[in-house]
Design a protein around this motif. Structure first.
Motif, PDB file in Angstrom:
ATOM      1  N   ASP A 200       4.960  12.485  -0.020  1.00 35.57           N
ATOM      2  CA  ASP A 200       5.583  12.553  -1.345  1.00 35.57           C
ATOM      3  C   ASP A 200       4.898  11.551  -2.263  1.00 35.57           C
ATOM      4  OD1 ASP A 200       7.213  13.496  -3.301  1.00 35.57           O
ATOM      5  OD2 ASP A 200       9.094  12.711  -2.476  1.00 35.57           O
ATOM      6  N   PHE A 201       5.000  11.779  -3.527  1.00 35.81           N
ATOM      7  CA  PHE A 201       4.637  10.788  -4.540  1.00 35.81           C
ATOM      8  C   PHE A 201       5.365  11.187  -5.816  1.00 35.81           C
ATOM      9  CE2 PHE A 201       1.292  14.028  -4.625  1.00 35.81           C
ATOM     10  CZ  PHE A 201       1.233  14.385  -5.952  1.00 35.81           C
TER      11      PHE A 201
ATOM     12  N   THR B   5      -0.069  17.540 -17.263  1.00 39.42           N
ATOM     13  CA  THR B   5      -0.137  17.245 -15.830  1.00 39.42           C
ATOM     14  C   THR B   5      -1.584  16.934 -15.460  1.00 39.42           C
ATOM     15  OG1 THR B   5      -0.659  19.505 -15.175  1.00 39.42           O
ATOM     16  CG2 THR B   5       1.681  18.964 -15.446  1.00 39.42           C
ATOM     17  N   PRO B   6      -1.808  16.347 -14.269  1.00 39.53           N
ATOM     18  CA  PRO B   6      -3.188  16.106 -13.827  1.00 39.53           C
ATOM     19  C   PRO B   6      -3.980  17.416 -13.774  1.00 39.53           C
ATOM     20  CG  PRO B   6      -1.644  14.910 -12.440  1.00 39.53           C
ATOM     21  CD  PRO B   6      -0.822  15.779 -13.329  1.00 39.53           C
ATOM     22  N   ALA B   7      -3.311  18.506 -13.354  1.00 45.86           N
ATOM     23  CA  ALA B   7      -4.011  19.791 -13.293  1.00 45.86           C
ATOM     24  C   ALA B   7      -4.456  20.221 -14.685  1.00 45.86           C
ATOM     25  CB  ALA B   7      -3.101  20.846 -12.667  1.00 45.86           C
ATOM     26  N   ASP B   8      -3.604  19.975 -15.684  1.00 46.00           N
ATOM     27  CA  ASP B   8      -3.973  20.314 -17.054  1.00 46.00           C
ATOM     28  C   ASP B   8      -5.237  19.564 -17.473  1.00 46.00           C
ATOM     29  OD1 ASP B   8      -1.670  21.811 -17.132  1.00 46.00           O
ATOM     30  OD2 ASP B   8      -0.487  20.284 -18.195  1.00 46.00           O
ATOM     31  N   LEU B   9      -5.406  18.369 -16.907  1.00 48.10           N
ATOM     32  CA  LEU B   9      -6.561  17.546 -17.267  1.00 48.10           C
ATOM     33  C   LEU B   9      -7.778  17.887 -16.423  1.00 48.10           C
ATOM     34  CD1 LEU B   9      -4.718  14.108 -17.576  1.00 48.10           C
ATOM     35  CD2 LEU B   9      -5.634  15.476 -19.457  1.00 48.10           C
ATOM     36  N   GLY B  10      -7.598  18.853 -15.503  1.00 44.44           N
ATOM     37  CA  GLY B  10      -8.708  19.177 -14.616  1.00 44.44           C
ATOM     38  C   GLY B  10      -8.939  18.097 -13.577  1.00 44.44           C
ATOM     39  N   MET B  11      -7.886  17.364 -13.253  1.00 50.95           N
ATOM     40  CA  MET B  11      -8.031  16.240 -12.329  1.00 50.95           C
ATOM     41  C   MET B  11      -7.323  16.509 -10.999  1.00 50.95           C
ATOM     42  SD  MET B  11      -7.645  13.139 -15.115  1.00 50.95           S
ATOM     43  CE  MET B  11      -8.018  11.765 -14.024  1.00 50.95           C
ATOM     44  N   GLN B  12      -7.435  17.761 -10.510  1.00 51.66           N
ATOM     45  CA  GLN B  12      -6.826  18.081  -9.209  1.00 51.66           C
ATOM     46  C   GLN B  12      -7.356  17.165  -8.117  1.00 51.66           C
ATOM     47  OE1 GLN B  12      -8.123  20.274 -11.286  1.00 51.66           O
ATOM     48  NE2 GLN B  12      -6.918  22.155 -11.386  1.00 51.66           N
ATOM     49  N   TRP B  13      -8.586  16.702  -8.295  1.00 49.13           N
ATOM     50  CA  TRP B  13      -9.208  15.850  -7.265  1.00 49.13           C
ATOM     51  C   TRP B  13      -8.418  14.571  -7.008  1.00 49.13           C
ATOM     52  CZ3 TRP B  13     -10.373  11.090  -9.320  1.00 49.13           C
ATOM     53  CH2 TRP B  13     -10.546  11.004 -10.710  1.00 49.13           C
ATOM     54  N   ILE B  14      -7.565  14.202  -7.956  1.00 52.81           N
ATOM     55  CA  ILE B  14      -6.844  12.937  -7.777  1.00 52.81           C
ATOM     56  C   ILE B  14      -5.469  13.155  -7.142  1.00 52.81           C
ATOM     57  CG2 ILE B  14      -5.573  12.669  -9.955  1.00 52.81           C
ATOM     58  CD1 ILE B  14      -6.800   9.813 -10.095  1.00 52.81           C
ATOM     59  N   ILE B  15      -5.152  14.436  -6.858  1.00 53.58           N
ATOM     60  CA  ILE B  15      -3.849  14.725  -6.257  1.00 53.58           C
ATOM     61  C   ILE B  15      -4.006  14.928  -4.763  1.00 53.58           C
ATOM     62  CG2 ILE B  15      -1.948  16.381  -6.179  1.00 53.58           C
ATOM     63  CD1 ILE B  15      -2.622  16.885  -9.173  1.00 53.58           C
TER      64      ILE B  15
ATOM     65  N   ALA C 102       0.837  -1.208   0.000  1.00 52.34           N
ATOM     66  CA  ALA C 102       0.000   0.000   0.000  1.00 52.34           C
ATOM     67  C   ALA C 102       0.870   1.256   0.000  1.00 52.34           C
ATOM     68  CB  ALA C 102      -0.921  -0.006   1.214  1.00 52.34           C
ATOM     69  N   GLU C 103       1.926   1.246   0.794  1.00 53.00           N
ATOM     70  CA  GLU C 103       2.844   2.382   0.840  1.00 53.00           C
ATOM     71  C   GLU C 103       3.490   2.605  -0.534  1.00 53.00           C
ATOM     72  OE1 GLU C 103       3.599   4.743   2.789  1.00 53.00           O
ATOM     73  OE2 GLU C 103       5.407   5.487   1.765  1.00 53.00           O
ATOM     74  N   PHE C 104       3.836   1.512  -1.190  1.00 50.61           N
ATOM     75  CA  PHE C 104       4.436   1.577  -2.527  1.00 50.61           C
ATOM     76  C   PHE C 104       3.481   2.277  -3.506  1.00 50.61           C
ATOM     77  CE2 PHE C 104       5.200  -0.876  -6.605  1.00 50.61           C
ATOM     78  CZ  PHE C 104       6.340  -0.184  -6.955  1.00 50.61           C
TER      79      PHE C 104
ATOM     80  N   ILE D 274       3.644   5.710  -5.813  1.00 53.55           N
ATOM     81  CA  ILE D 274       3.597   5.611  -7.279  1.00 53.55           C
ATOM     82  C   ILE D 274       2.449   6.448  -7.844  1.00 53.55           C
ATOM     83  CG2 ILE D 274       2.972   3.985  -9.138  1.00 53.55           C
ATOM     84  CD1 ILE D 274       5.832   3.608  -8.417  1.00 53.55           C
ATOM     85  N   TYR D 275       1.308   6.382  -7.188  1.00 54.95           N
ATOM     86  CA  TYR D 275       0.123   7.113  -7.669  1.00 54.95           C
ATOM     87  C   TYR D 275       0.014   8.467  -6.973  1.00 54.95           C
ATOM     88  CZ  TYR D 275      -2.010   2.949  -9.925  1.00 54.95           C
ATOM     89  OH  TYR D 275      -2.307   1.884 -10.740  1.00 54.95           O
ATOM     90  N   THR D 276      -0.798   9.362  -7.566  1.00 56.00           N
ATOM     91  CA  THR D 276      -0.928  10.707  -6.992  1.00 56.00           C
ATOM     92  C   THR D 276      -1.913  10.746  -5.832  1.00 56.00           C
ATOM     93  OG1 THR D 276      -2.720  11.216  -8.530  1.00 56.00           O
ATOM     94  CG2 THR D 276      -0.487  11.784  -9.232  1.00 56.00           C
ATOM     95  N   ASN D 277      -2.846   9.770  -5.771  1.00 56.76           N
ATOM     96  CA  ASN D 277      -3.861   9.809  -4.712  1.00 56.76           C
ATOM     97  C   ASN D 277      -3.485   8.887  -3.556  1.00 56.76           C
ATOM     98  OD1 ASN D 277      -4.166   7.713  -6.481  1.00 56.76           O
ATOM     99  ND2 ASN D 277      -6.393   7.795  -6.605  1.00 56.76           N
ATOM    100  N   GLY D 278      -4.339   8.844  -2.525  1.00 54.45           N
ATOM    101  CA  GLY D 278      -4.026   8.075  -1.324  1.00 54.45           C
ATOM    102  C   GLY D 278      -4.443   6.622  -1.456  1.00 54.45           C
ATOM    103  N   TRP D 279      -3.616   5.714  -0.937  1.00 55.83           N
ATOM    104  CA  TRP D 279      -3.887   4.280  -1.075  1.00 55.83           C
ATOM    105  C   TRP D 279      -3.858   3.527   0.254  1.00 55.83           C
ATOM    106  CZ3 TRP D 279      -5.348   1.791  -5.543  1.00 55.83           C
ATOM    107  CH2 TRP D 279      -5.407   2.625  -6.672  1.00 55.83           C
ATOM    108  N   LEU D 280      -3.387   4.220   1.304  1.00 54.20           N
ATOM    109  CA  LEU D 280      -3.191   3.494   2.564  1.00 54.20           C
ATOM    110  C   LEU D 280      -4.523   3.026   3.146  1.00 54.20           C
ATOM    111  CD1 LEU D 280      -0.418   5.743   4.189  1.00 54.20           C
ATOM    112  CD2 LEU D 280      -0.169   3.636   2.858  1.00 54.20           C
ATOM    113  N   LYS D 281      -5.550   3.832   2.931  1.00 56.00           N
ATOM    114  CA  LYS D 281      -6.826   3.523   3.596  1.00 56.00           C
ATOM    115  C   LYS D 281      -7.816   2.781   2.703  1.00 56.00           C
ATOM    116  CE  LYS D 281      -6.373   7.366   6.784  1.00 56.00           C
ATOM    117  NZ  LYS D 281      -6.499   8.823   6.744  1.00 56.00           N
ATOM    118  N   LEU D 282      -7.391   2.414   1.507  1.00 62.39           N
ATOM    119  CA  LEU D 282      -8.308   1.686   0.628  1.00 62.39           C
ATOM    120  C   LEU D 282      -8.674   0.351   1.277  1.00 62.39           C
ATOM    121  CD1 LEU D 282      -9.640   1.648  -2.247  1.00 62.39           C
ATOM    122  CD2 LEU D 282      -7.682   0.295  -2.974  1.00 62.39           C
TER     123      LEU D 282
END
Lengths: 1010, 219
Positions: free
Chosen positions: A898-899, A882-892, A690-692, A696-704
């Motif tokens: 860090d990521f 970038t994700p922001a360019d795609l309008g996907m700030q919600w995924i950051i 999960a930490e890995f 690697i990804y821009t969003n959070g994975w620890l609590k999935l």
């Protein structure tokens, strides 16, 4: 029947077989063991072609790889091959060859006008004349190529089959003459893994050209007996592989060499065989021993290019090996002792011999033998003129002045049909030079020899025999044996037998070096031309001219005059050219320097370089387990990477547009299935999994939660979108990641790189499972009902919500079901082991009939996701987004420590205003579908250039909205929603469009739950 | 409705078998629906193996808990020497990397995809708390068998690896490429050589065609 020039010797031909062949339309006969050249000479065919530039008549000059003149067009139609040396074509029954570069015929060639205009066609003529106007170059080029080209290429596809093969060995020995054979004996007996390669049909090199009665013996046996016995011994050694008819073409770094084996060429094109025509070997050798011998250097005298003027050693080869005496009277013109063996052998064969020797007092043992045998020797003399146009009738011989720079006295005319010339021997250092070895000038042989230490660290190799400038048979055998032993020893094999094959060297006297033989007029100012490069038609005068024009660097000279270029690679011309330059500039030859020999040593067919990798084997067609069903149901396929994916399934006479419109409507109205097996899949396990993913990804994975799915964007270090996909937590320490189809291998490499090089402390293992699972995506309002019919799981939203996973048994098959959606509909991706993929697909299609199920392809998948504004990495992104360019700030998730890519968000370029952003585009006219790639311009002008402010990335006609839609990357796009922009098309149309939000369909997202 | 008959319903060589000219030397075995073999073992023979269990194993070879758990279930020592395999009549354990192996069960009619799951569950229980990963890749790959004196002459037509040296020993294994296909080679016999070639399912047809063309000159 096999020719007027054939003599009664045993030679190495098989008189038992008569082979019919055709040259320039005429029929001749020869024997097995002949080359085309020897068979032509046997039939007294001397004129074989026209020269490259001046179209002068040319004849056979050499007997092997060194031949510069006798290039022929071999065979016809699809099998035709240009520029093949007649001296290297083994005769076979039915062979067809034609002279090239002449029209209408070799005896009457219109192009010879170039020769009369010779003084207007100097070196660099083309450069000088066709430089302007530049716009006419294409026209000039067409005619120059026609006039100056060599043979013609076949126009149809190559009907032959070629192969490549790799081979590793301890010791590679290049050249199977006395030195090479001796090296192979030493290394082979020591137990090393040996590869011995020779370009000729038979091993033996110079031994093949040695007459049994010439007095040479090895270990007390005649050379031919020794040769037979040695080849047998080597063949019997399991650790030695011999490849004949094979030319080492390239010597690259770290003892990587390529070689072209002509497997079936000698049978002719109509031979039926399971073997390939040619085999291209890629060899890695621990040690290389170069025993490539030496090539005779022609003397440069007036009219030295007449048909009938040959290399002296070639005459010896024709006499002894092929039993062909090219002329009854022969004049040999030399500066060294080697020619006297030719004199002896030719005289024994019945020729009247005159030797013209530039030396005042030749002294070697062969000279003595020749004189004793009654050969007439004219010393301190030179040929000043060759008489005859399509052949030789006589030569003029004059006395040389003391300095050798002029002639004196009156001419003696000597009748002869053949002139053999020898200006000494040039070691064949081509491969050594390719290996980045440097050569040094050796005064005693007036040529260049390898300086073996210069490439030892990159290409550990040894040289032996003629390539070192060695001449005597005994010396060559000794050197070969030593080199073979030493090479084997380097590979930890010690030779059991320390004794090299023994032979006596005949004492040779010194040569007298006169680089340019004077004639009755100054060089370049009279009728006699001194050619030094026969293939490229370059004279001594051309080099003088080049020097006058300032081309004093040897590399410039080479390109300006074309000396030593093309298929010939300067085999007979190179050293002479350097010497002329040196003499002209009044410097020593080493001061002039050398050019670099480049691969290939001799031409290599494109077919061999391509090898097996053509047609069905050019690129693998990767197919999913359901492929056979798709084929049976008329799928039209699309290449996605190397995968074949169904693009759409046309019904009856539907075109792509109508099929895709139907499929797209159907999925939203009923239910559809897509073969999604090609998606990349990676199994991720470990304490830190999960930490890995969190890094690697821009969003959070620890609590999935376990059993939950999440969409993720992967960025590179620059913060740019690199891949995307859904990853599911199968267990506390176990995830199933999906990637784009094309990104599967790239993403796994990326994960491994970070794990292995940056985060080795993380306990995570990644394993590719892409093809373990066949995947069917079930989409549409009836998806739940359809799956409910085949599976016991509860598909209610409460029991099996969107973005979750369940194990299941579907149609009796153990499956993993991921409820994720790329269409915005209720959607389930059903994964089963690949072997059950087709069974699952058929079960779904069959059970789906009651729900009016349709199968759909990638085009509909693309359209449906575009209606929802879902991106495709690589289509709506291009590595600068970038994700922001795609309008996907919600995924950051900026709260994460860090990521990958996070730090790049604060880069000035990433953070600046005015970046291109993903927007939706609606054309003012709903029927116009913008082409993908169309640019929006700031200001419309009549013609380019116009300033662009973005481009269309995806564009479709949406059946569910009944109008066109597009996604685009537009400068400051999101703040411009509502604005009207203009797309300028390549045909000049200006399309006005409105900037909108990229989600076109079901903007509230309620369909996903059904 | 699922039974072993389905195993090869999606055989990677299915299309090839359907398109096959009956005059070729390839024989179609009905229950495999694929071209089962070409050539003869006296010179060279290429055949396609039935399905088998293949498990990718990741772990630390220095961790005795890992190696002993593997040994207890597979009945084989974990090979720690690079490019070697441990084999008995039932199964093989192939070294793929310093922390990666493949356990492969010999083809067996009684095996289906559940068998791999059973094995994994069993091993996972023994590896509780040990840093490791067990992944079923049975359906990811299919395996060809090459037999006969010309095996290395054929392999050198596609692989840059020194096959004669690196695959000489029985139990040698190596990951390399053949043409454009990534392959896992392992020698199971010498005199005459027998080499198993594992390839991704989707590259099987390409590899089969490549091998078939290359072996033509030998039989």
């Amino acid at each position: 029947v096999s020719g007027v020039n054939r003599i009664q010797e045993r030679g190495r031909i098989n008189r038992g077989t008569a082979l019919r062949f055709y040259y320039d339309g005429r029929q001749y006969f020869g024997h097995q063991g002949d080359t085309l050249a020897s068979a032509l000479l046997a039939n007294a065919v001397y004129l074989v072609g026209r020269s490259f530039k001046y179209h002068r008549p040319r004849g056979i000059m050499g007997a092997g790889v060194e031949e510069p003149n006798a290039l022929v067009q071999l065979e016809k139609g699809a099998y035709t091959q240009p520029n093949v040396k007649a001296t290297e074509i083994e005769l076979y029954d039915g062979l067809i060859a034609n002279s090239q570069n002449c029209w209408p015929s070799v005896r009457f060639d219109v192009g010879v006008v170039n020769s009369w205009l010779g003084r207007f066609l100097p070196a660099g003529f083309y450069y000088k004349t066709f430089m302007w106007p530049a716009s006419l170059w294409m026209t000039y080029e067409h005619f120059i190529r026609k006039a100056a080209g060599l043979g013609v290429s076949p126009r149809s596809a190559d009907p032959d089959r070629y192969e490549q093969a790799h081979r590793n060995c301890d010791v590679l020995i290049v050249g199977g003459g006395p030195a090479g054979l001796s090296a192979a004996l030493a290394a082979g007996r020591a137990g090393a893994d040996v590869l011995l390669i020779d370009e000729q049909a038979e091993f033996g090199g110079d031994l093949l050209s040695t007459h049994p009665a010439s007095g040479y013996e090895i270990d007390g046996a005649g050379v031919h007996d020794w040769l037979k016995q040695t080849v047998r011994e080597l063949t019997d050694l399991a650790n030695v592989k011999l490849i004949s008819r094979c030319t080492v073409s390239g010597y690259y770094d770290y003892n990587y060499l390529t070689a072209l084996e002509r497997v079936t060429d000698h049978y002719g094109p109509l031979h039926v065989s399971n073997k390939p025509r040619q085999k291209f070997w890629k060899i890695r050798a621990k040690r290389v021993v170069l025993c490539t011998g030496a090539i005779e250097r022609p003397l440069l005298f007036a009219d030295n290019d007449r048909p009938g003027v040959m290399l002296a050693s070639a005459i010896r080869t024709y006499v002894n090996r092929y039993c062909v005496l090219p002329g009854k009277s022969i004049c040999l013109f030399t500066n060294n002792d080697s020619t006297y063996q030719t004199a002896l052998d030719s005289q024994r064969a019945g020729a009247k011999i005159t030797v013209v020797d530039v030396r005042e007092n030749p002294q070697g043992s062969a000279v003595r033998l020749a004189r004793d045998a009654g050969v007439r020797v004219l010393t301190n003399s030179a040929i000043s003129r060759v008489v005859g146009k399509h052949g030789v009738s006589s030569v003029d011989v004059k006395m040389l002045s003391e300095d050798g720079k002029s002639l004196q006295g009156s001419a003696e005319q000597i009748e002869c049909q053949i002139v053999g010339s020898s200006g000494g021997w040039n070691p064949t250092v081509h491969l050594f030079s390719q290996a980045r070895g440097k050569v040094s000038y050796n005064e005693s042989i007036a040529s260049f020899v390898p300086d073996i230490n210069t490439c030892a660290s990159i290409n550990p190799s040894r040289v032996a025999g003629g390539i070192k400038g060695s001449r005597g048979l005994g010396t060559c055998l000794q050197e070969g044996f030593e080199a073979g032993s030493a090479a084997a020893k380097d590979c930890s094999f010690t030779s059991a037998s320390a004794q090299a094959p023994q032979a006596t060297d005949f004492a040779e006297g010194p040569q007298r070096v006169i680089w340019v033989i004077p004639t009755d007029h100054p060089i370049g100012q009279g009728s006699g031309k001194h050619f030094h490069d026969f293939q490229n038609d370059v004279t001594v005068a051309d080099i003088h001219l080049a020097a006058r024009e300032g081309f004093v660097s040897v590399e410039h000279l080479k390109r300006y005059t074309t000396t030593g270029m093309a298929t010939d690679q300067g085999k007979t011309s190179n050293v002479n050219a350097l010497a002329i330059m040196a003499e002209n500039q009044g410097v020593s030859i080493p001061e002039v320097g050398t050019t670099t020999f480049r691969p290939p040593y001799t031409p290599v067919t494109f077919g061999a370089v391509t090898g097996q990798h053509r047609r069905a084997l050019f690129l693998q067609n990767r197919k999913t387990p359901m492929h056979s069903w798709h084929v049976a149901n008329r799928a039209v396929f699309e290449d996605v990477g190397d995968w074949k994916r169904p693009r759409y399934f046309p019904r009856r006479d539907e075109d792509m547009h109508s099929a895709v419109q139907r499929e797209s409507r159907h999925v939203r109205e009923a239910v559809g299935v897509l073969d999604a097996s090609t998606l990349g899949k990676i199994d991720i396990q470990g304490r830190d999994a999960a930490e890995f993913l969190n890094r690697i990804y821009t969003n959070g994975w620890l609590k999935l939660g376990v059993g939950k799915c999440r969409y993720g964007l992967m960025l590179n270090e620059h913060g740019m979108v690199f891949d995307d996909g859904v990853t599911t937590r199968l267990g506390e320490q176990h995830f199933h990641m999906t990637t784009t189809t094309g990104g599967a291998a790239r993403v796994l490499n990326w994960l491994e790189e970070w794990l292995q090089t940056e985060w080795p402390e993380l306990q995570v293992y990644c394993t590719s499972v892409t093809e373990q699972w066949a995947v069917v995506a079930v989409n549409g309002p009836h998806a739940k009902a359809l799956l409910g019919d085949l599976c016991d799981n509860d598909f209610s939203n409460a029991a099996f919500p969107h973005m979750s996973y369940q194990a299941a048994t579907v149609a009796g098959i153990a499956a993993r079901i991921f409820r994720i959606s790329f269409t915005g509909e209720q959607s389930y991706e059903v994964n089963v082991p690949a072997r059950y993929g087709l069974a699952l697909w058929e079960a779904l299609v069959s059970a789906g009939r009651r729900y009016d199920l349709c199968v759909y392809g990638t085009e509909t998948m693309h359209l449906l996701r575009a209606e929802k504004g879902f991106i495709i990495v690589g289509q709506d992104t291009d590595g600068t987004v970038t994700p922001a360019d795609l309008g996907m700030q919600w995924i950051i998730n900026n709260n994460k420590p860090d990521f990958l890519g996070k730090r790049s968000f604060s880069r000035s370029d990433t953070a600046r205003e005015g970046r291109k952003q993903l927007v939706g585009i609606l054309t003012e006219s709903p029927d116009i579908v913008l082409p993908e790639g169309a640019h929006f311009v700031t200001q419309v002008r009549n013609s380019p250039p116009m300033e662009t402010e973005g481009h269309v990335t995806s564009s479709y006609y949406s059946p569910n909205l009944d109008r066109s839609i597009a996604l685009a990357l537009l400068k400051d796009g999101r703040s411009r929603v509502g604005e009207v922009v203009t797309a300028r098309l390549i045909d000049g149309q200006n399309i006005k469009s409105r900037v909108v939000d990229p989600v076109f369909f079901d903007t509230s997202g309620e369909r996903i739950d059904g | 409705m699922v039974n072993s008959e389905l195993i090869f319903a999606t055989h990677p060589l299915l299309e090839l078998a359907q398109a096959m000219d009956k005059s070729t030397a390839e024989t179609v075995v009905a229950d495999q629906a694929g071209p089962a073999s070409i050539g003869d073992a006296d010179r060279i023979r290429l055949s396609c193996q039935p399905a088998s269990i293949k498990i990718n194993l990741r772990g630390e070879s220095t961790d005795s808990a890992f190696s002993s758990a593997i040994k207890s279930l597979c009945q084989l020592e974990l090979p720690v020497v690079a490019n070697t395999a441990q084999t008995d009549s039932r199964s093989s354990l192939l070294w793929l990397g310093p922390d990666e192996w493949q356990w492969r069960h010999a083809p067996d009619a009684s095996i289906d995809s559940k068998s791999a799951e059973t094995f994994i569950t069993e091993l996972q229980t023994r590896l509780e708390g040990v840093h490791s990963a067990l992944v079923d890749v049975s359906d990811y790959y299919c395996i060809f068998t090459l037999q006969g004196p010309y095996v290395y002459d054929l392999l050198e037509k596609g692989s840059p690896l020194n096959v004669r040296h690196n695959l000489k020993a029985v139990s040698a294994c190596a990951q390399t490429r053949f043409g454009q296909a990534a392959v896992l080679l392992n020698t199971v016999n010498d005199a005459p050589p027998e080499v198993h070639v594992q390839v991704r399912w989707s590259f099987a047809e390409y590899l089969w065609l490549y091998l078939r063309e290359g072996m033509a000159e030998f039989y």
